[in-house]
Design an enzyme around this catalytic site. Structure first.
Site, PDB file in Angstrom:
ATOM      1  N   ILE A 151      60.426-125.620  -6.036  1.00 62.26           N
ATOM      2  CA  ILE A 151      60.032-126.478  -7.155  1.00 62.26           C
ATOM      3  C   ILE A 151      59.592-125.594  -8.323  1.00 62.26           C
ATOM      4  O   ILE A 151      59.126-124.473  -8.123  1.00 62.26           O
ATOM      5  CB  ILE A 151      58.896-127.462  -6.776  1.00 62.26           C
ATOM      6  N   GLY A 206      58.798-118.057  -4.060  1.00 64.15           N
ATOM      7  CA  GLY A 206      57.514-118.376  -3.457  1.00 64.15           C
ATOM      8  C   GLY A 206      57.040-119.801  -3.690  1.00 64.15           C
ATOM      9  O   GLY A 206      55.988-120.193  -3.226  1.00 64.15           O
ATOM     10  N   HIS A 207      57.807-120.610  -4.416  1.00 64.24           N
ATOM     11  CA  HIS A 207      57.409-122.007  -4.715  1.00 64.24           C
ATOM     12  C   HIS A 207      58.520-122.963  -4.308  1.00 64.24           C
ATOM     13  O   HIS A 207      59.201-123.484  -5.155  1.00 64.24           O
ATOM     14  CB  HIS A 207      57.128-122.188  -6.200  1.00 64.24           C
ATOM     15  N   PHE A 208      58.755-123.317  -3.288  1.00 66.86           N
ATOM     16  CA  PHE A 208      58.389-122.958  -1.932  1.00 66.86           C
ATOM     17  C   PHE A 208      59.678-122.627  -1.205  1.00 66.86           C
ATOM     18  O   PHE A 208      60.710-123.206  -1.537  1.00 66.86           O
ATOM     19  CB  PHE A 208      57.641-124.114  -1.271  1.00 66.86           C
TER      20      PHE A 208
END
Length: 92
Positions: free
Chosen positions: A43, A36-38
């Site tokens: 990251i 989810g990041h991203f």
């Protein structure tokens, strides 16, 4: 690294220095923090970088370590999957 929870970090090297310790850590591509990041450019979030620091301190001290307060932290660059990070821990 032998963390209490698998955060996706691997200890590559640990060395004692005149001021403290130097740890080289690999951030695994499958680290849970990347979910989810991203999706198009993963990251490592700052909170995960602080968790990495806690784990490093735990390794050096031989027991679990928790940061009570964090002041003046500067995250100088984006950390991506598979990167090697060098942490220099100095006693002050």
């Amino acid at each position: 690294m032998s963390p209490s929870a698998d955060l996706g970090f691997e200890l590559v090297d640990l060395a004692e220095t005149p001021d403290g310790h130097r740890l080289v850590i690999r951030v695994r591509a499958d680290a849970p923090a990347f979910r989810g990041h991203f999706p198009t450019r993963p990251i490592l979030p700052g909170v995960a970088q602080l968790a990495l620091l806690e784990q490093a301190l735990g390794i050096v001290h031989g027991r679990p370590f928790a940061l009570a307060e964090v002041n003046g932290v500067r995250l100088r660059r984006i950390v991506g999957p598979g990167e090697l990070l060098t942490l220099e821990l100095r006693a002050t």
